[in-house]
Each structure stands twice: as structure tokens, then as C-alpha cells.
Design an enzyme around this catalytic site. Sequence first.
Site, PDB file in Angstrom:
ATOM      1  N   TYR A   1      -6.516  38.872 -21.143  1.00  0.00           N
ATOM      2  CA  TYR A   1      -6.537  39.086 -22.591  1.00  0.00           C
ATOM      3  C   TYR A   1      -5.207  38.725 -23.209  1.00  0.00           C
ATOM      4  CZ  TYR A   1      -3.799  43.444 -22.219  1.00  0.00           C
ATOM      5  OH  TYR A   1      -2.802  44.362 -21.999  1.00  0.00           O
TER       6      TYR A   1
ATOM      7  N   LYS B   1      -1.977  38.841 -17.332  1.00  0.00           N
ATOM      8  CA  LYS B   1      -2.376  39.807 -18.359  1.00  0.00           C
ATOM      9  C   LYS B   1      -3.858  40.148 -18.191  1.00  0.00           C
ATOM     10  CE  LYS B   1      -1.395  40.805 -23.198  1.00  0.00           C
ATOM     11  NZ  LYS B   1      -0.890  42.143 -22.949  1.00  0.00           N
TER      12      LYS B   1
ATOM     13  N   GLU C   1       8.735  48.262 -16.526  1.00  0.00           N
ATOM     14  CA  GLU C   1       8.402  48.051 -17.947  1.00  0.00           C
ATOM     15  C   GLU C   1       7.614  49.252 -18.429  1.00  0.00           C
ATOM     16  OE1 GLU C   1       5.628  44.802 -18.583  1.00  0.00           O
ATOM     17  OE2 GLU C   1       4.596  45.232 -16.702  1.00  0.00           O
TER      18      GLU C   1
ATOM     19  N   LEU D   1       5.051  42.055 -17.047  1.00  0.00           N
ATOM     20  CA  LEU D   1       4.415  41.045 -17.886  1.00  0.00           C
ATOM     21  C   LEU D   1       5.518  40.342 -18.673  1.00  0.00           C
ATOM     22  CD1 LEU D   1       1.670  39.925 -18.977  1.00  0.00           C
ATOM     23  CD2 LEU D   1       2.151  41.337 -20.984  1.00  0.00           C
TER      24      LEU D   1
HETATM   25  N1  PMP Z   1       4.175  44.747 -20.738  1.00  0.00           N
HETATM   26  C1  PMP Z   1       2.912  45.195 -20.776  1.00  0.00           C
HETATM   27  C2  PMP Z   1       2.354  45.902 -19.578  1.00  0.00           C
HETATM   28  C3  PMP Z   1       2.121  44.998 -21.929  1.00  0.00           C
HETATM   29  O1  PMP Z   1       0.844  45.415 -21.959  1.00  0.00           O
HETATM   30  C4  PMP Z   1       2.701  44.358 -23.056  1.00  0.00           C
HETATM   31  C5  PMP Z   1       1.897  44.188 -24.321  1.00  0.00           C
HETATM   32  N2  PMP Z   1       0.996  43.122 -24.260  1.00  0.00           N
HETATM   33  C6  PMP Z   1       4.023  43.898 -22.960  1.00  0.00           C
HETATM   34  C7  PMP Z   1       4.728  44.117 -21.792  1.00  0.00           C
HETATM   35  C8  PMP Z   1       4.681  43.183 -24.112  1.00  0.00           C
HETATM   36  O2  PMP Z   1       4.177  41.898 -24.257  1.00  0.00           O
HETATM   37  P1  PMP Z   1       4.130  41.182 -25.687  1.00  0.00           P
HETATM   38  O3  PMP Z   1       5.513  41.186 -26.203  1.00  0.00           O
HETATM   39  O4  PMP Z   1       3.621  39.832 -25.383  1.00  0.00           O
HETATM   40  O5  PMP Z   1       3.197  42.000 -26.525  1.00  0.00           O
END
Ligand code: PMP
Length: 285
Positions: free
Chosen positions: A33, A149, A182, A207
Site C-alpha cells: 500500500y 510497505k 522506527e 520503511l
Molecule cells: N514507517 C512506517 C512503519 C510507516 O507505516 C510509515 C508511514 N507510511 C513511515 C515509516 C513513514 O513513511 P512516509 O513518510 O512515507 O509516510
Amino acid sequence: MSRYAYVNGRYLPFRDAKVHVEDRGYQFADAVYEVCEVRAGHLIDERRHLDRLERSLHAIRLSLPMSRAALGVVLREVAARNRIRFGMVYLQIGRGVARRDLAFPMPQPAPSVVVTARALNRARLDALAAAGIAVVSVPDNRWGRVDIKSVGLLPNALARQAAIEQGAREAWFIDKSGAVTEGASANAWIVSGESKLVTRRADHAILGGITRSVLFEAVEAQGLVIEERPFALEEAYAAREAFITSATQNVMPVVRIDGRTIGDGKPGPVATALRREFHRFAESS
Ligand code: PMP
């Protein structure tokens, strides 16, 4: 106001937007996603999000079910039909519907494609950022490829719920060495004693956030230095500042970790400046 979703080629009223019981996304989390911010009706960083989507799809051995341009049209159409000025679009692509069996179905079914959108409360997010949020640490018990993701977010959901039950807004995952990986849905950062921005390298253990990558440019423009390395929870407790980044929260200051006050307990100047600057470096389509 009525809501609409895009499901496998059709724009449907929300109540009619359904997937099959044998959809592999539903049964095995065999799907990936993306979440994009919508601001003033525009998608933010569409190109980077679609790049990451293609990487995620490739990692699970799927490909884009339509051209990037067509997908962009669908994302914008769902945002527009839902009259989203400030909010998010959600896109999920999965391996489709097949008899329940772990092995990839042959022949390959049509992939499942779902897009939804919803408004976010900007005033509430800004108020949260002005006060700063609390986070709690939890053991990182996720699989080894969280750079994909995937919709398999059970550990993230459990971590988030644990945070909420402790009066916090976000959970930070801690790896076996005691370092922060994270957040449950955001990347984690601290500002060190030497005023360097520290965040973990985007390997298989986190991620690679789009907000995180945009911030690399914003940080440089501020004359700040980033150190990409793991940081221990203990180092975070003693940091000058801490914050998280994600597409829906942008830069969100963290003022408490596990009940310990970070810095002077207020959002720090670095996080505040980066939050202010973020959209100068993000691309709006
Ligand atoms: N880490 C995780 C586990 C996430 O779910 C997200 C949100 N999508 C992020 C980091 C941050 O990613 P982004 O800046 O692309 O939203």
C-alpha cells in the site's frame, strides 16, 4: 457527505466498496500500500510514492497493474470525488482473488486495486505539533523486510494500541541491540548533543519514509547535518529533541519517551523549523 472508493476499476459509494473473502490481501496480507498526503487538493510527492510502490510491488513479485499516469488519475479522482482538500489517499494493490493456498495462484489473477481517501483534521494535527507528542518503546517483533510497505501491520497495530493504553500517541520499536528502529507508522529521529540529526539508515529494518527522504533536502537547506546511524533508546532519552516523520503527520515533535521528558519538554527549534519548511521541499503534483 457521501464517500467514494475505487475498487478494481470502478468508483463506488463507500457502502458498496467490498473485496472478496478469498482476496489474498485479506487472507495473507499479500498486498502492499501507499498513503499520500493531500493538501489544497493536490497530492504531495506522488512521484516518490509511486517509486516506492513499484519497489514494494517488485519485492513481492507483482507489477503495476496500470500505468503510473493512470494510477495518478485514479488517486486524484478519488481525492476529488471525496472533496478532500486536506487529508490523505490510500492505495492498496494485492495479488488478487484465488482459492486459499499459500503458493502464488496460476494463472495469475487480476490484481486487487483499492483506493480510498479521507480528510484529516489539520487544526488538530497542528495543535498536536505545537504541544508535542508522547511515545513509548516496544520490542520490535516485526519480520525482516519492513522496507516493503506490506499491509501486514499486526505488530504495528499492537504497538500503537500499547502506546494509546499508556497515554501516548505513538510507539517506537526497539531492536535486539536496544536501538530504535522506527515508529508504528512513522520514522524516528533525534537531535544529538552536537545538534546533528540522527536517524536510522533505510535498510531492511525500517520503511524508507517519503517524508524522511524529503527532509534530507530540507535539513541541508537549514545548514544542519544528518547522521544516518542506529541510535539507542538511552541516547533518545538524553537527546536535545526528538520527532517523527510521516506523510500524514509531516514532522511531529516528540516531547516524552517512556514518560521521560525530552529536552525542556517542549517542541524544539529544529523540529519546529523543519515542520514549517517541509512543504517547500515536498513536491505537489
Ligand atoms: N514507517 C512506517 C512503519 C510507516 O507505516 C510509515 C508511514 N507510511 C513511515 C515509516 C513513514 O513513511 P512516509 O513518510 O512515507 O509516510
